[in-house]
Scaffold this active site. Structure first.
Site, PDB file in Angstrom:
ATOM      1  N   LYS A   1       3.762 -16.743  13.001  1.00  0.00           N
ATOM      2  CA  LYS A   1       3.367 -15.332  12.866  1.00  0.00           C
ATOM      3  C   LYS A   1       4.532 -14.372  13.005  1.00  0.00           C
ATOM      4  O   LYS A   1       4.405 -13.278  13.560  1.00  0.00           O
ATOM      5  CB  LYS A   1       2.250 -15.003  13.864  1.00  0.00           C
ATOM      6  CG  LYS A   1       1.003 -15.834  13.623  1.00  0.00           C
ATOM      7  CD  LYS A   1       0.005 -15.762  14.736  1.00  0.00           C
ATOM      8  CE  LYS A   1      -1.147 -16.733  14.449  1.00  0.00           C
ATOM      9  NZ  LYS A   1      -2.080 -16.851  15.564  1.00  0.00           N
TER      10      LYS A   1
ATOM     11  N   ASP B   1      -6.958 -17.129  10.293  1.00  0.00           N
ATOM     12  CA  ASP B   1      -6.277 -16.327  11.309  1.00  0.00           C
ATOM     13  C   ASP B   1      -5.464 -15.258  10.584  1.00  0.00           C
ATOM     14  O   ASP B   1      -4.446 -15.550   9.956  1.00  0.00           O
ATOM     15  CB  ASP B   1      -5.359 -17.227  12.141  1.00  0.00           C
ATOM     16  CG  ASP B   1      -4.725 -16.506  13.328  1.00  0.00           C
ATOM     17  OD1 ASP B   1      -4.652 -15.260  13.293  1.00  0.00           O
ATOM     18  OD2 ASP B   1      -4.289 -17.183  14.273  1.00  0.00           O
TER      19      ASP B   1
ATOM     20  N   HIS C   1      -5.863   4.973  -7.559  1.00  0.00           N
ATOM     21  CA  HIS C   1      -6.201   5.083  -6.140  1.00  0.00           C
ATOM     22  C   HIS C   1      -7.102   6.282  -5.895  1.00  0.00           C
ATOM     23  O   HIS C   1      -8.113   6.184  -5.191  1.00  0.00           O
ATOM     24  CB  HIS C   1      -4.917   5.215  -5.312  1.00  0.00           C
ATOM     25  CG  HIS C   1      -4.368   3.908  -4.847  1.00  0.00           C
ATOM     26  ND1 HIS C   1      -4.612   3.400  -3.600  1.00  0.00           N
ATOM     27  CD2 HIS C   1      -3.583   2.998  -5.464  1.00  0.00           C
ATOM     28  CE1 HIS C   1      -4.003   2.244  -3.464  1.00  0.00           C
ATOM     29  NE2 HIS C   1      -3.361   1.970  -4.578  1.00  0.00           N
TER      30      HIS C   1
ATOM     31  N   GLU D   1      -9.303  -1.406   1.387  1.00  0.00           N
ATOM     32  CA  GLU D   1      -8.544  -0.822   0.284  1.00  0.00           C
ATOM     33  C   GLU D   1      -9.298  -1.077  -1.017  1.00  0.00           C
ATOM     34  O   GLU D   1      -9.035  -2.035  -1.753  1.00  0.00           O
ATOM     35  CB  GLU D   1      -7.135  -1.400   0.232  1.00  0.00           C
ATOM     36  CG  GLU D   1      -6.267  -0.751  -0.819  1.00  0.00           C
ATOM     37  CD  GLU D   1      -4.805  -0.658  -0.435  1.00  0.00           C
ATOM     38  OE1 GLU D   1      -4.029  -0.128  -1.231  1.00  0.00           O
ATOM     39  OE2 GLU D   1      -4.452  -1.097   0.664  1.00  0.00           O
TER      40      GLU D   1
END
Length: 358
Positions: free
Chosen positions: A174, A250, A345, A43
Protein backbone atom coordinates in the site's frame (compact mmCIF):
# COMPACT_ATOMS: atom_id res chain seq x y z
CA UNK A 1 0.93 -2.45 28.71
CA UNK A 2 -1.82 -4.80 27.62
CA UNK A 3 -4.09 -3.62 24.82
CA UNK A 4 -7.65 -4.85 25.12
CA UNK A 5 -10.04 -4.58 22.21
CA UNK A 6 -13.14 -2.52 22.95
CA UNK A 7 -16.50 -4.08 22.15
CA UNK A 8 -17.86 -2.75 18.88
CA UNK A 9 -20.80 -3.19 16.59
CA UNK A 10 -20.01 -3.94 12.98
CA UNK A 11 -22.06 -2.04 10.45
CA UNK A 12 -21.93 -1.96 6.68
CA UNK A 13 -21.06 1.37 5.08
CA UNK A 14 -23.46 2.23 2.32
CA UNK A 15 -24.15 5.01 -0.09
CA UNK A 16 -21.54 4.56 -2.83
CA UNK A 17 -23.52 4.44 -6.10
CA UNK A 18 -22.84 1.35 -8.20
CA UNK A 19 -23.65 0.80 -11.86
CA UNK A 20 -22.85 -1.94 -14.34
CA UNK A 21 -21.05 -0.69 -17.44
CA UNK A 22 -20.46 -2.35 -20.78
CA UNK A 23 -20.31 -5.04 -21.84
CA UNK A 24 -16.56 -5.20 -22.48
CA UNK A 25 -15.14 -7.66 -25.00
CA UNK A 26 -12.01 -9.27 -23.53
CA UNK A 27 -9.66 -11.91 -24.93
CA UNK A 28 -6.22 -13.14 -23.90
CA UNK A 29 -4.24 -15.82 -22.11
CA UNK A 30 -6.49 -15.83 -19.04
CA UNK A 31 -10.05 -15.49 -20.24
CA UNK A 32 -12.29 -14.72 -23.17
CA UNK A 33 -15.44 -12.90 -22.16
CA UNK A 34 -18.03 -10.33 -23.10
CA UNK A 35 -19.41 -9.01 -19.84
CA UNK A 36 -20.53 -5.88 -18.06
CA UNK A 37 -18.42 -4.74 -15.11
CA UNK A 38 -19.58 -3.14 -11.82
CA UNK A 39 -18.18 0.26 -10.81
CA UNK A 40 -18.91 1.84 -7.43
CA UNK A 41 -18.03 5.52 -7.45
CA UNK A 42 -19.19 9.03 -6.58
CA UNK A 43 -17.58 10.28 -9.80
CA UNK A 44 -20.61 9.88 -12.04
CA UNK A 45 -18.84 10.74 -15.34
CA UNK A 46 -16.75 7.60 -14.87
CA UNK A 47 -19.62 5.33 -15.92
CA UNK A 48 -20.20 6.79 -19.40
CA UNK A 49 -16.46 7.28 -19.86
CA UNK A 50 -15.71 3.60 -19.24
CA UNK A 51 -18.84 2.79 -21.23
CA UNK A 52 -17.43 4.56 -24.28
CA UNK A 53 -14.26 2.49 -24.05
CA UNK A 54 -16.37 -0.65 -23.63
CA UNK A 55 -18.29 0.21 -26.80
CA UNK A 56 -15.01 0.54 -28.68
CA UNK A 57 -13.96 -2.92 -27.44
CA UNK A 58 -17.09 -4.44 -29.01
CA UNK A 59 -16.37 -2.80 -32.35
CA UNK A 60 -12.98 -4.54 -32.61
CA UNK A 61 -12.96 -8.26 -33.39
CA UNK A 62 -10.36 -9.17 -30.77
CA UNK A 63 -11.66 -6.64 -28.29
CA UNK A 64 -9.28 -5.80 -25.48
CA UNK A 65 -6.49 -8.38 -25.39
CA UNK A 66 -5.25 -9.04 -21.84
CA UNK A 67 -2.01 -10.82 -21.03
CA UNK A 68 -1.24 -12.04 -17.53
CA UNK A 69 2.53 -11.67 -17.32
CA UNK A 70 3.13 -12.73 -13.72
CA UNK A 71 1.49 -13.10 -10.30
CA UNK A 72 2.91 -13.13 -6.79
CA UNK A 73 2.07 -11.70 -3.39
CA UNK A 74 4.97 -10.49 -1.27
CA UNK A 75 5.77 -9.94 2.37
CA UNK A 76 9.12 -8.74 3.64
CA UNK A 77 10.60 -9.43 7.05
CA UNK A 78 13.51 -7.77 8.83
CA UNK A 79 16.27 -9.45 10.80
CA UNK A 80 19.24 -7.78 12.44
CA UNK A 81 22.88 -8.90 12.68
CA UNK A 82 25.83 -7.30 14.47
CA UNK A 83 27.32 -5.92 11.27
CA UNK A 84 27.10 -6.08 7.49
CA UNK A 85 29.38 -9.13 7.35
CA UNK A 86 27.01 -10.99 9.62
CA UNK A 87 24.00 -9.89 7.57
CA UNK A 88 25.72 -11.10 4.39
CA UNK A 89 26.54 -14.48 5.92
CA UNK A 90 22.92 -14.80 7.01
CA UNK A 91 21.66 -13.95 3.52
CA UNK A 92 23.75 -16.77 2.05
CA UNK A 93 22.35 -19.16 4.64
CA UNK A 94 18.80 -18.09 3.76
CA UNK A 95 19.41 -18.80 0.06
CA UNK A 96 20.74 -22.26 0.87
CA UNK A 97 17.57 -23.04 2.78
CA UNK A 98 15.17 -22.28 -0.07
CA UNK A 99 13.93 -25.91 -0.49
CA UNK A 100 13.36 -26.16 3.26
CA UNK A 101 11.59 -22.80 3.32
CA UNK A 102 9.20 -24.04 0.65
CA UNK A 103 8.29 -26.93 2.93
CA UNK A 104 7.65 -24.55 5.84
CA UNK A 105 5.42 -22.45 3.61
CA UNK A 106 3.41 -25.45 2.45
CA UNK A 107 2.64 -26.34 6.06
CA UNK A 108 1.26 -22.85 6.76
CA UNK A 109 -1.51 -22.95 4.13
CA UNK A 110 -3.22 -25.22 1.62
CA UNK A 111 -2.71 -22.67 -1.16
CA UNK A 112 0.44 -20.67 -0.38
CA UNK A 113 3.56 -21.60 -2.34
CA UNK A 114 6.93 -19.89 -1.93
CA UNK A 115 8.06 -18.79 -5.38
CA UNK A 116 11.27 -16.99 -4.52
CA UNK A 117 13.23 -14.71 -2.20
CA UNK A 118 14.92 -11.34 -2.70
CA UNK A 119 17.22 -9.82 -0.13
CA UNK A 120 18.68 -6.42 0.63
CA UNK A 121 21.41 -5.51 3.13
CA UNK A 122 21.74 -2.08 4.72
CA UNK A 123 24.39 -1.90 7.42
CA UNK A 124 23.59 -4.72 9.87
CA UNK A 125 20.00 -5.00 8.61
CA UNK A 126 18.85 -7.84 6.36
CA UNK A 127 15.55 -7.36 4.52
CA UNK A 128 14.04 -10.58 3.13
CA UNK A 129 11.24 -10.29 0.57
CA UNK A 130 9.24 -13.51 0.26
CA UNK A 131 7.22 -14.02 -2.93
CA UNK A 132 4.18 -16.32 -2.83
CA UNK A 133 1.51 -17.80 -5.04
CA UNK A 134 -1.80 -17.47 -3.15
CA UNK A 135 -4.51 -19.12 -5.26
CA UNK A 136 -7.73 -17.10 -5.60
CA UNK A 137 -6.97 -14.88 -2.58
CA UNK A 138 -5.26 -11.53 -2.90
CA UNK A 139 -2.98 -13.10 -0.31
CA UNK A 140 -2.18 -10.45 2.30
CA UNK A 141 -3.02 -12.61 5.31
CA UNK A 142 -1.81 -15.80 3.68
CA UNK A 143 1.57 -14.23 2.93
CA UNK A 144 1.89 -12.79 6.43
CA UNK A 145 1.00 -16.13 8.04
CA UNK A 146 3.58 -17.92 5.91
CA UNK A 147 6.18 -15.22 6.56
CA UNK A 148 5.62 -15.52 10.29
CA UNK A 149 6.40 -19.24 10.10
CA UNK A 150 9.40 -18.63 7.82
CA UNK A 151 10.81 -15.94 10.10
CA UNK A 152 10.49 -18.21 13.13
CA UNK A 153 12.29 -20.96 11.24
CA UNK A 154 15.13 -18.66 10.16
CA UNK A 155 15.62 -17.25 13.66
CA UNK A 156 15.92 -20.81 14.94
CA UNK A 157 18.30 -22.09 12.24
CA UNK A 158 20.45 -19.16 11.04
CA UNK A 159 23.26 -18.01 13.32
CA UNK A 160 23.88 -14.41 14.22
CA UNK A 161 20.50 -12.81 13.50
CA UNK A 162 17.79 -11.33 15.72
CA UNK A 163 14.14 -10.43 15.16
CA UNK A 164 13.54 -7.06 13.54
CA UNK A 165 9.97 -7.01 12.22
CA UNK A 166 7.39 -9.25 10.59
CA UNK A 167 6.74 -6.43 8.11
CA UNK A 168 9.73 -4.45 6.85
CA UNK A 169 8.33 -2.12 4.12
CA UNK A 170 10.37 -3.91 1.44
CA UNK A 171 7.19 -5.75 0.28
CA UNK A 172 5.90 -3.03 -0.36
CA UNK A 173 2.31 -2.92 0.93
CA UNK A 174 0.00 0.00 0.00
CA UNK A 175 2.80 2.36 -0.93
CA UNK A 176 3.94 3.48 -4.38
CA UNK A 177 7.52 2.27 -4.72
CA UNK A 178 10.08 1.48 -7.37
CA UNK A 179 10.48 -2.14 -6.25
CA UNK A 180 6.82 -2.98 -6.82
CA UNK A 181 6.86 -1.27 -10.20
CA UNK A 182 9.92 -3.28 -11.20
CA UNK A 183 9.22 -6.68 -9.65
CA UNK A 184 5.44 -6.55 -9.44
CA UNK A 185 3.10 -7.39 -6.58
CA UNK A 186 -0.19 -9.14 -7.16
CA UNK A 187 -1.16 -9.70 -10.79
CA UNK A 188 0.94 -8.14 -13.56
CA UNK A 189 -1.45 -7.63 -16.49
CA UNK A 190 -1.14 -5.84 -19.83
CA UNK A 191 -4.34 -4.76 -21.59
CA UNK A 192 -4.14 -3.61 -25.23
CA UNK A 193 -6.33 -2.80 -28.19
CA UNK A 194 -5.82 -1.85 -31.84
CA UNK A 195 -8.54 0.52 -33.05
CA UNK A 196 -9.08 1.20 -36.78
CA UNK A 197 -8.81 4.84 -37.80
CA UNK A 198 -12.47 5.16 -38.79
CA UNK A 199 -13.60 4.06 -35.33
CA UNK A 200 -11.11 6.46 -33.72
CA UNK A 201 -12.60 9.32 -35.74
CA UNK A 202 -16.25 8.39 -35.37
CA UNK A 203 -16.41 7.12 -31.78
CA UNK A 204 -13.54 8.98 -30.10
CA UNK A 205 -13.69 12.15 -32.23
CA UNK A 206 -9.91 12.31 -32.53
CA UNK A 207 -6.97 10.78 -34.38
CA UNK A 208 -4.28 8.28 -33.48
CA UNK A 209 -1.64 10.98 -33.97
CA UNK A 210 -3.29 13.33 -31.47
CA UNK A 211 -3.77 10.64 -28.82
CA UNK A 212 -0.16 9.49 -29.26
CA UNK A 213 1.18 13.02 -28.90
CA UNK A 214 -0.95 13.69 -25.82
CA UNK A 215 0.15 10.46 -24.17
CA UNK A 216 3.81 11.39 -24.71
CA UNK A 217 3.46 14.97 -23.54
CA UNK A 218 1.05 14.39 -20.65
CA UNK A 219 1.54 10.88 -19.31
CA UNK A 220 5.25 10.44 -20.05
CA UNK A 221 6.82 13.91 -19.89
CA UNK A 222 4.33 15.39 -17.43
CA UNK A 223 4.70 12.48 -15.02
CA UNK A 224 8.49 12.61 -15.34
CA UNK A 225 8.51 16.28 -14.39
CA UNK A 226 6.18 15.57 -11.48
CA UNK A 227 8.53 12.86 -10.17
CA UNK A 228 6.22 9.89 -10.70
CA UNK A 229 7.47 6.51 -9.48
CA UNK A 230 7.48 3.83 -12.20
CA UNK A 231 4.19 5.18 -13.45
CA UNK A 232 2.87 7.15 -16.43
CA UNK A 233 -0.91 7.22 -16.74
CA UNK A 234 -3.83 9.60 -16.58
CA UNK A 235 -6.18 8.09 -13.99
CA UNK A 236 -5.87 4.36 -13.39
CA UNK A 237 -6.89 4.94 -9.75
CA UNK A 238 -10.39 6.06 -10.75
CA UNK A 239 -11.30 2.82 -12.46
CA UNK A 240 -9.46 0.61 -9.98
CA UNK A 241 -11.11 2.09 -6.90
CA UNK A 242 -14.57 1.77 -8.44
CA UNK A 243 -13.86 -1.82 -9.50
CA UNK A 244 -12.30 -2.72 -6.13
CA UNK A 245 -15.22 -1.36 -4.10
CA UNK A 246 -17.71 -3.24 -6.27
CA UNK A 247 -15.87 -6.57 -5.95
CA UNK A 248 -14.92 -6.53 -2.26
CA UNK A 249 -11.23 -5.69 -2.56
CA UNK A 250 -9.04 -3.84 -0.05
CA UNK A 251 -9.40 -0.34 -1.47
CA UNK A 252 -6.04 0.85 -0.10
CA UNK A 253 -4.34 -1.37 -2.66
CA UNK A 254 -5.05 1.19 -5.37
CA UNK A 255 -2.00 3.06 -4.01
CA UNK A 256 0.38 0.64 -5.72
CA UNK A 257 -2.29 -0.72 -8.05
CA UNK A 258 -2.54 2.59 -9.87
CA UNK A 259 1.14 2.42 -10.76
CA UNK A 260 1.32 1.60 -14.44
CA UNK A 261 2.25 2.81 -17.89
CA UNK A 262 0.00 3.84 -20.76
CA UNK A 263 1.77 3.21 -24.06
CA UNK A 264 0.30 4.45 -27.34
CA UNK A 265 1.29 4.22 -31.02
CA UNK A 266 -0.04 5.71 -34.24
CA UNK A 267 0.04 2.76 -36.64
CA UNK A 268 -0.65 4.37 -40.01
CA UNK A 269 -3.75 6.05 -38.62
CA UNK A 270 -4.91 3.10 -36.52
CA UNK A 271 -4.56 3.56 -32.77
CA UNK A 272 -2.62 1.05 -30.68
CA UNK A 273 -3.42 1.66 -27.01
CA UNK A 274 -2.12 -0.30 -24.02
CA UNK A 275 -2.18 -0.18 -20.23
CA UNK A 276 0.41 -2.11 -18.22
CA UNK A 277 -0.51 -2.73 -14.57
CA UNK A 278 2.19 -4.60 -12.62
CA UNK A 279 0.48 -4.39 -9.21
CA UNK A 280 -3.12 -5.55 -9.51
CA UNK A 281 -3.83 -6.84 -6.01
CA UNK A 282 -7.21 -8.55 -5.90
CA UNK A 283 -8.88 -11.85 -5.19
CA UNK A 284 -12.19 -13.68 -5.36
CA UNK A 285 -12.05 -15.21 -1.85
CA UNK A 286 -11.10 -13.82 1.53
CA UNK A 287 -11.93 -10.68 3.48
CA UNK A 288 -14.54 -8.43 1.90
CA UNK A 289 -16.13 -11.19 -0.15
CA UNK A 290 -18.86 -12.18 2.33
CA UNK A 291 -21.16 -9.25 1.60
CA UNK A 292 -24.19 -10.20 -0.45
CA UNK A 293 -23.73 -7.62 -3.17
CA UNK A 294 -20.07 -8.61 -3.59
CA UNK A 295 -20.98 -12.27 -3.97
CA UNK A 296 -23.63 -11.33 -6.52
CA UNK A 297 -21.19 -9.16 -8.47
CA UNK A 298 -18.46 -11.80 -8.54
CA UNK A 299 -20.97 -14.41 -9.68
CA UNK A 300 -22.24 -12.15 -12.45
CA UNK A 301 -18.64 -11.55 -13.55
CA UNK A 302 -18.11 -15.29 -13.89
CA UNK A 303 -15.57 -15.32 -11.05
CA UNK A 304 -17.37 -17.80 -8.82
CA UNK A 305 -17.02 -20.78 -11.15
CA UNK A 306 -15.68 -24.22 -10.22
CA UNK A 307 -12.17 -23.80 -11.61
CA UNK A 308 -8.65 -24.76 -10.48
CA UNK A 309 -7.31 -22.54 -7.68
CA UNK A 310 -6.25 -19.14 -8.95
CA UNK A 311 -8.21 -19.06 -12.21
CA UNK A 312 -11.16 -17.04 -10.91
CA UNK A 313 -8.79 -14.39 -9.56
CA UNK A 314 -6.90 -14.29 -12.85
CA UNK A 315 -10.15 -13.71 -14.73
CA UNK A 316 -11.03 -10.91 -12.32
CA UNK A 317 -7.60 -9.31 -12.86
CA UNK A 318 -8.04 -9.43 -16.63
CA UNK A 319 -11.44 -7.75 -16.36
CA UNK A 320 -10.00 -5.10 -14.04
CA UNK A 321 -7.19 -4.31 -16.47
CA UNK A 322 -9.62 -4.11 -19.38
CA UNK A 323 -11.81 -1.74 -17.35
CA UNK A 324 -8.81 0.49 -16.68
CA UNK A 325 -8.03 0.60 -20.39
CA UNK A 326 -11.60 1.63 -21.24
CA UNK A 327 -11.51 4.60 -18.89
CA UNK A 328 -7.97 5.62 -19.79
CA UNK A 329 -8.69 5.50 -23.52
CA UNK A 330 -11.87 7.54 -23.18
CA UNK A 331 -10.25 10.23 -21.03
CA UNK A 332 -7.20 10.70 -23.23
CA UNK A 333 -9.37 10.91 -26.34
CA UNK A 334 -11.52 13.56 -24.65
CA UNK A 335 -8.47 15.57 -23.61
CA UNK A 336 -7.32 15.89 -27.21
CA UNK A 337 -10.37 18.12 -27.79
CA UNK A 338 -10.49 21.52 -26.04
CA UNK A 339 -13.41 21.79 -23.62
CA UNK A 340 -14.75 18.25 -24.05
CA UNK A 341 -13.72 17.00 -20.60
CA UNK A 342 -15.15 20.00 -18.77
CA UNK A 343 -18.42 19.89 -20.67
CA UNK A 344 -18.87 16.20 -19.93
CA UNK A 345 -18.19 16.61 -16.21
CA UNK A 346 -20.47 19.62 -15.90
CA UNK A 347 -23.35 18.02 -17.80
CA UNK A 348 -23.17 14.62 -16.14
CA UNK A 349 -22.50 15.71 -12.56
CA UNK A 350 -25.19 18.37 -12.56
CA UNK A 351 -27.59 15.77 -13.88
CA UNK A 352 -26.90 13.69 -10.75
CA UNK A 353 -27.11 16.63 -8.38
CA UNK A 354 -23.37 17.12 -8.00
CA UNK A 355 -22.28 20.46 -9.40
CA UNK A 356 -18.57 20.30 -8.70
CA UNK A 357 -16.03 19.11 -11.20
CA UNK A 358 -13.04 16.90 -10.26
Amino acid sequence: MTITAEPSTEVTAAGVPLRWVGPLRVTGNVTTAETEVPLATYESPLWPSVGRGAKISRLVDEGIRTTLVDERMTRSVLVEADDAAGAHAASLAVEEQLPRLREVTARSSRFARLLGIRQEITGPLLFIRFEFATGDASGHNMATLASDALLAHLLATVDGIRYGSISANYCTDKKATAINGILGRGKNVVAEILIPRDIVAERLRTTAARVTALNTNKNLVGTLLAGGIRSANAHYANMLLAFYLATGQDAANIVEGSQGVTYVQDRDGDLYFSCTLPNLILGTVGNGKGLGFVEDNLTRLGCREDRPAGENARRLAALAAATVLCGELSLLAAQTNPGELMKAHTRLERATGDSHVH
